[in-house]
Design a protein around this motif. Structure first.
Motif, short mmCIF file in Angstrom:
data_model
loop_
_atom_site.label_atom_id
_atom_site.label_comp_id
_atom_site.label_asym_id
_atom_site.label_seq_id
_atom_site.Cartn_x
_atom_site.Cartn_y
_atom_site.Cartn_z
N GLU A 1 8.60 -6.51 -5.32
CA GLU A 1 9.01 -7.66 -5.27
C GLU A 1 7.55 -8.30 -5.02
O GLU A 1 7.24 -9.63 -5.00
CB GLU A 1 9.45 -7.80 -3.61
CG GLU A 1 11.33 -7.20 -4.11
CD GLU A 1 11.75 -7.12 -2.84
OE1 GLU A 1 11.26 -7.54 -1.65
OE2 GLU A 1 13.03 -7.14 -2.77
N LYS A 2 6.38 -7.81 -4.55
CA LYS A 2 4.91 -8.16 -4.24
C LYS A 2 4.08 -8.02 -5.64
O LYS A 2 3.04 -8.26 -5.73
CB LYS A 2 4.32 -7.54 -3.11
CG LYS A 2 4.85 -7.79 -1.87
CD LYS A 2 4.26 -7.37 -0.97
CE LYS A 2 4.97 -7.37 0.62
NZ LYS A 2 4.26 -6.89 1.84
N LEU B 1 -0.97 -3.60 1.50
CA LEU B 1 -0.34 -2.37 1.10
C LEU B 1 -0.19 -1.94 -0.11
O LEU B 1 -0.22 -1.17 -0.64
CB LEU B 1 1.25 -2.23 1.88
CG LEU B 1 1.09 -2.27 3.49
CD1 LEU B 1 2.57 -2.27 4.04
CD2 LEU B 1 0.36 -1.50 4.33
N THR B 2 -0.27 -3.27 -1.02
CA THR B 2 0.03 -3.12 -2.63
C THR B 2 -1.22 -2.58 -3.11
O THR B 2 -1.11 -2.32 -4.34
CB THR B 2 0.65 -4.52 -2.89
OG1 THR B 2 -0.26 -5.57 -2.85
CG2 THR B 2 1.95 -4.70 -2.27
N GLU B 3 -2.28 -2.86 -2.35
CA GLU B 3 -3.59 -2.53 -3.19
C GLU B 3 -4.04 -1.03 -2.90
O GLU B 3 -3.80 -0.63 -1.88
CB GLU B 3 -4.88 -3.35 -2.70
CG GLU B 3 -4.40 -4.95 -2.78
CD GLU B 3 -5.53 -6.05 -2.28
OE1 GLU B 3 -6.60 -5.39 -2.02
OE2 GLU B 3 -5.01 -6.99 -2.00
N LYS C 1 1.92 3.90 1.71
CA LYS C 1 1.59 2.94 2.81
C LYS C 1 2.61 2.08 3.04
O LYS C 1 2.78 1.70 4.36
CB LYS C 1 0.32 2.05 2.43
CG LYS C 1 -1.18 2.97 2.35
CD LYS C 1 -2.16 1.62 2.16
CE LYS C 1 -2.39 1.14 1.00
NZ LYS C 1 -3.35 0.44 0.80
N THR C 2 3.35 1.54 2.07
CA THR C 2 4.58 0.69 2.29
C THR C 2 5.64 1.69 2.99
O THR C 2 6.36 0.89 3.52
CB THR C 2 4.97 0.25 0.64
OG1 THR C 2 3.88 -0.38 0.16
CG2 THR C 2 6.18 -0.52 0.93
N ALA C 3 6.01 2.75 2.62
CA ALA C 3 6.80 3.76 3.04
C ALA C 3 6.32 3.57 4.76
O ALA C 3 7.50 3.58 5.43
CB ALA C 3 6.86 4.69 2.50
#
Length: 519
Positions: free
Chosen positions: A381-382, A328-330, A352-354
């Protein structure tokens, strides 16, 4: 024929209408710039309330709001009053009255007024009075709901209705009349051979009619009155009574992205003339039914909805990443979907994270800003750095607003007191347990979602969740029921007894995930 009111002869089997829930109406009004009354502290009037299914569920979910239901049928009101007495509700009352006899002097003003399945089915003078009542009794920032049949789609429905009425002209009002009316449609479908165009219309319209209950067909298709309107005619008539168009009650029916670019461009050329645009959309869809929200003329409506406006709401969604291990972080496309529903690709990390978080807590909701805090923390955090928070937040607001317009995200002003945590003595909504006790197989959660209950073990467990039983107590009672031969439709006794601990655990979590436990 008897002079008895037709709805007393054959009561109307009303269907639940979540779109008239005050929170839904308040949310749309707020998005469009109004300042409606809080749904959990409001006054609400329903005209033609039937047996009160909608209002009773609303009154249970919103105990500090006040609800009034009006219907001309004595049988409808008697049934509604029996249910209110059984549930012990104190914030609702039902009255057998003619809308012609209603007035502000007796009832005061209301923050929300709804009439579903009334406007097209009454004489002109009653329609005029209904609009007068909305103008008289709506609070300054009040919202009114009216549903009605529309043209051009109504022409095809009228064709079927005319043929059914001609075929049953000598039949008295009864469900036998429905059977005879449907017989002419079946005759036509089976007889037409050469004209494929006419046959396809017949098949489509027969499917539409037969998808309704016999009582609904009797009153809607075979009743004396059923008048459709062009949308622009309806809006003009409403304006003559001091009311203006706000939106459709189901906002996701209004977007233009479903059309080819040239069509969307043509519709956009109408600019701020939303009435003209909506009328042309009805032409495109051959629309036959609308569910319209109105407000007082003079109330300022802001149709230029800025993405940041959604920050004032609670938000929920079942839209989750297909791949639970997705990165999700990308900043790359990831596929999201609603279970058994539509899919879409998203690449914005914060969004995406939400959404992944929302999917994990569905059917619960969370304040928008709290969701953004959680999503931002999850990214950081990631190791994902956010250089321009305001820019990222704006992008997420814009995407989530688009998903709301598409019906994939829900926004609400009120968060019901339900929980997805299964405690030691889990408690289900008493309204849900009451519905099950009446033999209903579709129950209404506190967030007004409906849940089908067709598994006997699940139903028995849900009925037992009155807060007095521990998990151990539940297992003991269920073990006794299994021994007595219950749940034969679920499995063999030996297998049920062996699997009971896991079945209780899994079913309790499913009950919580469906929003049926109260906090």
């Amino acid at each position: 024929m008897s002079d008895k009111f037709s709805y007393d002869q054959v009561p109307y089997q009303s269907t639940f209408q979540p779109q008239i829930y005050p929170d839904r109406m308040a949310t749309l009004a707020t998005i469009l710039g109004m300042k409606p009354a809080p749904p959990d502290k409001c006054r609400y009037l329903e005209l033609g309330c039937g047996e009160g299914d909608n209002l009773i569920a609303f009154a249970f979910s919103l105990p500090e709001s006040d609800f009034v239901g009006i219907d001309l049928s004595a049988r409808h009101i008697e049934a509604a009053e029996r249910m209110v007495a059984e549930l012990g509700l104190k914030n609702i009352r039902f009255l057998q009255k003619d809308v012609m006899d209603l007035g502000r002097e007796e009832f005061g003003e209301f923050d929300y007024i709804a009439a579903h399945g009334l406007f097209s089915w009454v004489p002109d003078f009653v329609r005029e009075r209904v609009l007068d009542l909305y103008a008289e009794m709506l609070a300054p920032e009040g919202v009114g709901y009216l549903s009605y049949n529309t043209l051009p789609g109504g022409y095809m429905r009228q064709m079927m209705r005319d043929m059914m009425q001609f075929h049953t002209i000598d039949e008295p009002l009864s469900l036998d009349k429905v059977e005879k009316g449907l017989s002419i449609l079946g005759f036509l479908r089976d007889s037409v051979r050469g004209d494929k165009y006419y046959r396809s219309i017949l098949e489509n319209e027969i499917g539409f009619v037969t998808n309704h209950s016999p009582a609904s067909i009797l009153h809607d298709e075979l009743g004396e009155l059923n008048r459709p309107f062009y949308f622009h005619e309806f809006v003009k008539t409403a304006a003559e009574h001091g009311l203006q168009y706000l939106s459709e009650a189901e906002y996701f029916t209004m977007p233009m992205h479903e059309y080819p670019p040239q069509t969307a461009e043509a519709l956009a050329s109408f600019g701020e003339d939303i009435i003209r645009r909506e009328q042309y959309i009805d032409f495109l869809r051959c629309r036959r039914f609308r569910q319209t929200l109105l407000c007082r003329a003079g109330v300022e409506i802001d149709r230029d909805v800025k993405p940041e406006k959604i920050r004032r709401f609670y938000i929920s969604s079942a839209f989750s990443p297909v791949d639970k291990e997705s990165a999700l972080t990308e900043n790359k496309p990831e596929k999201f979907r609603v279970p058994n529903g539509p899919t879409a690709e998203l690449e914005h990390p914060l969004t995406k994270t939400a959404l992944a978080h929302l999917g994990g807590i569905w059917v619960d909701s969370i304040r928008f800003d709290d969701l953004m805090d959680l999503a931002r923390r999850g990214l950081e955090e990631k190791g994902a750095a956010i250089d321009d928070w305001e820019k990222e937040l704006h992008t997420t607001c814009a995407i989530l607003l688009e998903l709301y317009v598409s019906g994939l995200v829900k926004l609400n002003l009120h968060r019901p007191q339900m929980t997805r945590e299964v405690g030691e003595n889990p408690t289900a909504s008493s309204f849900v347990r009451w519905q099950l006790g009446r033999g209903e197989d579709v129950v209404t959660a506190l967030n007004i979602s409906q849940v089908k209950v067709d598994d006997s073990f699940f139903k028995a467990l849900l009925t037992m969740l009155d807060g007095t039983r521990s998990r151990l107590d539940l297992k003991k009672e269920l073990r006794q029921k299994i021994g007595a031969g219950e749940f034969a439709d679920v499995g063999e006794k030996s297998a049920l007894l062996r699997d009971l601990p896991m079945m209780v655990k899994n079913n309790l979590q499913e009950i919580a995930d469906l929003g049926l436990l109260i906090s």
